[in-house]
Design a protein around this motif. Sequence first.
Motif, PDB file in Angstrom:
ATOM      1  N   ALA A 147      29.399  17.562  73.807  1.00 10.58           N
ATOM      2  CA  ALA A 147      30.247  18.284  72.862  1.00 10.58           C
ATOM      3  C   ALA A 147      31.017  17.256  72.053  1.00 10.58           C
ATOM      4  CB  ALA A 147      31.212  19.200  73.597  1.00 10.58           C
ATOM      5  N   GLY A 148      31.069  17.463  70.733  1.00 13.07           N
ATOM      6  CA  GLY A 148      31.847  16.566  69.888  1.00 13.07           C
ATOM      7  C   GLY A 148      33.326  16.883  70.002  1.00 13.07           C
TER       8      GLY A 148
ATOM      9  N   LYS B 232      33.934  21.214  66.251  1.00  9.71           N
ATOM     10  CA  LYS B 232      33.138  22.348  66.739  1.00  9.71           C
ATOM     11  C   LYS B 232      31.647  22.025  66.882  1.00  9.71           C
ATOM     12  CE  LYS B 232      36.015  26.119  64.984  1.00  9.71           C
ATOM     13  NZ  LYS B 232      36.909  25.515  63.997  1.00  9.71           N
ATOM     14  N   VAL B 233      31.303  20.765  67.043  1.00 10.65           N
ATOM     15  CA  VAL B 233      29.881  20.402  67.106  1.00 10.65           C
ATOM     16  C   VAL B 233      29.454  20.221  68.558  1.00 10.65           C
ATOM     17  CG1 VAL B 233      28.224  18.613  66.498  1.00 10.65           C
ATOM     18  CG2 VAL B 233      29.939  19.333  64.857  1.00 10.65           C
ATOM     19  N   VAL B 234      28.255  20.665  68.887  1.00  9.01           N
ATOM     20  CA  VAL B 234      27.674  20.399  70.199  1.00  9.01           C
ATOM     21  C   VAL B 234      26.259  19.871  69.990  1.00  9.01           C
ATOM     22  CG1 VAL B 234      28.995  22.163  71.409  1.00  9.01           C
ATOM     23  CG2 VAL B 234      26.777  22.742  70.435  1.00  9.01           C
TER      24      VAL B 234
ATOM     25  N   ALA C 131      24.107  21.442  66.886  1.00  8.05           N
ATOM     26  CA  ALA C 131      24.508  22.797  66.498  1.00  8.05           C
ATOM     27  C   ALA C 131      26.012  22.829  66.307  1.00  8.05           C
ATOM     28  CB  ALA C 131      24.099  23.790  67.577  1.00  8.05           C
ATOM     29  N   ARG C 132      26.436  23.837  65.601  1.00  6.09           N
ATOM     30  CA  ARG C 132      27.870  23.945  65.352  1.00  6.09           C
ATOM     31  C   ARG C 132      28.292  25.394  65.527  1.00  6.09           C
ATOM     32  NH1 ARG C 132      29.704  21.683  59.783  1.00  6.09           N
ATOM     33  NH2 ARG C 132      28.535  23.513  59.107  1.00  6.09           N
ATOM     34  N   GLN C 133      29.467  25.582  66.114  1.00  8.31           N
ATOM     35  CA  GLN C 133      30.006  26.945  66.244  1.00  8.31           C
ATOM     36  C   GLN C 133      30.539  27.373  64.893  1.00  8.31           C
ATOM     37  OE1 GLN C 133      33.270  26.344  68.946  1.00  8.31           O
ATOM     38  NE2 GLN C 133      32.166  24.568  69.747  1.00  8.31           N
TER      39      GLN C 133
END
Lengths: 758, 551
Positions: free
Chosen positions: A125-126, A131-133, A145-147
Amino acid sequence: MEKIETNISKVGGYTGRRMAKDKLFKHVMTFGGLSVIIAISAIFFYLASVVLPIFMPASMDEFKRLPLPAAQSGVVHYAAEELAEVGMRFQADGKVDFFDLRNGKALGGDRITPPAGVKITTFAAGDPSQKVVAYGMDNGHMLLARQAYQVSFHPNPKDPTKDIRSIKPSIDHPLGEAPIAVDPQGRALRLLTVQSSDEGTTAIALTEDGRLVMTAITSRTNLITGEVSTESESVELPLPQNGEIRQLLLEVKQRDLYVLHGDRQVSHYDVMNKSSPRLVQTVEVAPAGERVTAATLLSGGYSLILGTDKGNLTQWFQVRDKDNNNHLTRIRDFKPMRHAVTVIAPEHFRKGFIVGDAKGDVGLYYATSRRHLLTRSSGSEPVQVLALAPRANAALVQNTDGALQTASIKNDYPEVSFYATWQKVWYESYQEPEYVWQSSAATSDFEPKFSVAPLTFGTLKAAFYAMLVAIPLAVMGAIFAAYFMSPRMRSVVKPSIEIMEALPTVILGFLAGLWLAPFVDNNLAGTLLAIFLLPFSFLLSAYIWHRLPVSFTQRVGPGWEAALLILPIILTIWLAIELGHTIEAAFFGGNMPHWVTNELGWTYEQRNSLVVGIAMGFAVIPNIFSIAEDAVFSVPKHLTSGSLALGATPWQTLWNVVLPTASPGIFSAIMVGLGRAVGETMIVLMATGNTAVMDLSIFTGFRTLSANIGVEMPEAAVGTTHYRLLFFSALVLFAFTFLVNTAAELVRQRLREKYSTL
Amino acid sequence: MRDWFKGGEPWIWMTAGAVALSLVMVYAVVWLTAARGLVHWWPKPVVETTYKEADGRVVRLIGEVREREEVAVVRLREQGYNIDTQDAYTHRYLFKLGNKDITGVDFKWFPAPNLGQFTYPRDLITIERREWGNFYGHLKAVKQEGQVVAEGDAAWEEAQKRLERGTALFREALRLEKVDIGRINYQLERLRLRERKLMLQGRLTEADKAEFARQRDKLNADYGVLQERLDRVRHDLERDSLMVETMEGQVVEIPFAKIADLYMPNAMNTLQKAGFYARKFWEFISDDPREANTEGGIFPAIFGTVMMVLLMSVMVTPLGIMAAVYMREYAKQGPLIRTIRISVNNLAGVPSIVYGVFGLGFFVYVLGGSIDELFFPEALPAPTFGSPGILWASLTLAILTLPVVIVATEEGLSRVPRSVREGSLALGATKAETLWRIVLPMASPAMMTGLILAVARAAGEVAPLMLVGVVKLAPSLPVDGNFPFIHLERKFMHLGFHIYDVGFQSPNVEAARPLVYATALLLVIIIVVLNLAAISMRNHLREKMRGLEGV
């Protein structure tokens, strides 16, 4: 009397109306008067009510289980959206579940699917604010991916003034859905860390064959076609000396990498240059026999928080030494958890973090203020996954039993503690602990610095220099005016002093800042000389007067000394200023401020304490003068007459009879003056540089509590820690001046009683 | 000599020195403000001279000499000046060179040894421009639509005529813009708020909508007409221009639209200068500020100060008198009322900034915020009363000055002799009648004294106002021709804050300095006059009461 009144009130007609009017008048006056008095005292209570919340401890509700469907594979990460209404659960196999964070209702989901035949091997997780994973796979690629949370408003059929808000969670892909190669050799990724922002994306991974690989991706959007083209660059990092690599932490600005390896070692890499990263240093971060079990970066990516199997928690960041080398330094320790730390999660925007331990306890901490805010039990199983909502108002906890628990948190003022406000604090990117007041900055990951110490110091320094000027002038002046001065001269002096009191401080501040400060700067030696020479000029004038023929001095009579001295004062000041430049040329190389800086090594500012001392002394003199004069003047006449009759000279009478009697009054006058000096705003605002430094030098400025309020209050957002701390300063000023004035008033009242009995 | 010391005579002189020094300081402050403030309106001669640069080049300088001071040659040499002198000290002159748009420097220090002879050519002209500050130069010609209409000596006559025309047109444009178009904008905004209010209440019908649209169309049509007229006036204003030669020898064209005033100070005689002085003084107190407050007048600041003080007086007088009458005449005189009295006294010593904090937190955010939610929901989220404004400023200052009024009134009440009250009561008057007819009238000068002192304090107070409603430049006055005429929610300008803001926050402090001194002088005069009035009134009252006590 009362009986007559009641009798009269029974009488009707004209008299009755008059009586009714009388009563009405009384009630109106009583009501009005009382409400005014109550309204005034409400000031104190209102200020206190605004300040109070910062002293309230943080609170956290009991953990509540959310009835989520069980995860098919392990849960690797939780996230929540800004309002803490919608949550996301990331599973180890790439499945993402959306749910309502308030009641656990499922809101659908998404899936991050690896290509056929490829398996997910790791997750990263960033920084939570981005919000980046990312999922790392066994072909050396990752899926980024990003939330995303889409907020929309619909009109409310029941109440047109309030729209209904709905939040739709989804997953998007900032660099496209295709897998991104991290290891050019295509080996499986064992550990991964990733950060992605508008400036670029960096992923660093440990491969199954033990290499440390970094891939930097910069994407460019074609302005015409809107097409996104990416460029990526991969490089291998040197491995740390010893121990198995257990965790990789890349900070949000993608400049520094921290690698946790062995039991208790952290290696710091400088990865700012994406083609030539370097290992800076390896540091042992725990004593022998202790094992680091969890690590995270605080918001802003500057501080590293480490937790050990003994429950110890430490904060580390890089400190630059004199030779411009950075050293990862242990900054502070926090109150330990009772059991081994299993997981740590940072707040999204502030410098707080949350810690889970092996027995299910969850602790809330704040780094800057070194505060342990609270500990809550989430059961007895070890805490496995931990997250905070973006506004740090909710915690998401999952223990090894697999169920998600949430609790809302009320923790609005963690920055304030005795340590943070009064002691030296080691702030991020500072070389050593310091007292700093810096309430705001442009960046969102800024660490607010709320040390009240330099402001309090500045306030006291201002008051000190003002009193240094005011006390001798005002007290001595009052003695002369009350005891020696001729009545005719008094009738000129007293209104002059009242005018002095009435002069707006903004005028004094303006003259001090724009006229006196440059003048003193250009005539420093002359000014200091004038201050030094003035008392001698009084003595000299006195002696000359003494030697003049009595027939001449008699004609003027006693009580006019002050008027006679006006000319010598003007002459002395003129002379000192005229001589000043010659002296500066002879002894100080023609430029005394320069000399002070270079030869003495003192900081010299044009708007310094000397200027403020004179200007604020000017403002305080009349306050002290009038009260002290009153005290000396009302010493009963028979005391002095007695003393004089016994052959004492006027001065002896004054020194041995009048002053001992009046000293409480003079003391109370000084107290009132002090109260005024402490709260004065405009003069210090205009006549100093308003920098919050802490030194006693007469050639530097300062920043006072009151000036700080004046400068920062209009910009402070309502309800924030900053706003409340400014209210706190106001409350302190209010309480201080009120107490000082009350004490002074009580002293004076007792003195008055004493006089009346004498 | 020793006896002289032992007798204490020298120490008496030392105490006398303290008084004398305080007096010198007070009058020095007043004198300094007056001396620097009074010259602000006097036309300053424009100097033409030469200056030898560090590289030996000799250039022409045209400008006003603003200051002259002695300075160490070392300091000058450190700053890179090339000075050919043996002395340790020399003088330097501060020149206002103007022409900021061309050279970029408005003020500059020049060491005296490098300056040539000062001359005062009569054709040097000072142009006060509406932008970019002053312009200095030799008047060359006057142009109309690009054609030269007057040159040389005739140009000055012509320039004055055209200035008059330009000023009249500019005034008209300003009136159109501020008053007429301003009114239409105000009405449009009110229309929008009315419509939104109806919508929020759920009572907006189609008929209403049509009516609103009709009114809006009408206003927009009016606006179009006015805008057209404004454009025409502006076009007329562009017609004439002035050709002026700068100190670098460049001839610059300045349109009359940009010129606020122009004069030839070197050609004026004393009488003309006096007339100029009077005119400039009037402009100062009646005009709006220009150039980020550093030029022009301070009328809005005077207006704001007066209005705030009036509002404050209206609030503080009844409250203060009521509290004083209650405490002195009705409350039981015991330890409680003594404590209250001490507390009220001490409130006068609480720092004014604390009242500002209270005013911002309680009046603006709490009270104002609630008022907005209750009465002005249509304007939200833009605050109406929920942001600092003149009402809250006056209320804050009313609380700040309440102790002054209470203390003065109480003193007045306590000085009314007992015999007078007893006489009234003995004749059958009720307590209320005694108070209303006898005691309060007798104490009224004391109340007036209190009120005057309160007004003087309020007029000079700045720190709390910075938090509750003062701004550096208010777009409109709190009173204007638009319904409801008095706009208590508006922000305002204030003399004291003007001094702080222009003197310390403005980008060109040097240029603004004379104006700040003039403003300071005005404020000092107001406050000194108010205080002297209060002092003499109080003394008079004491005399009178002393006379009565013997009766």
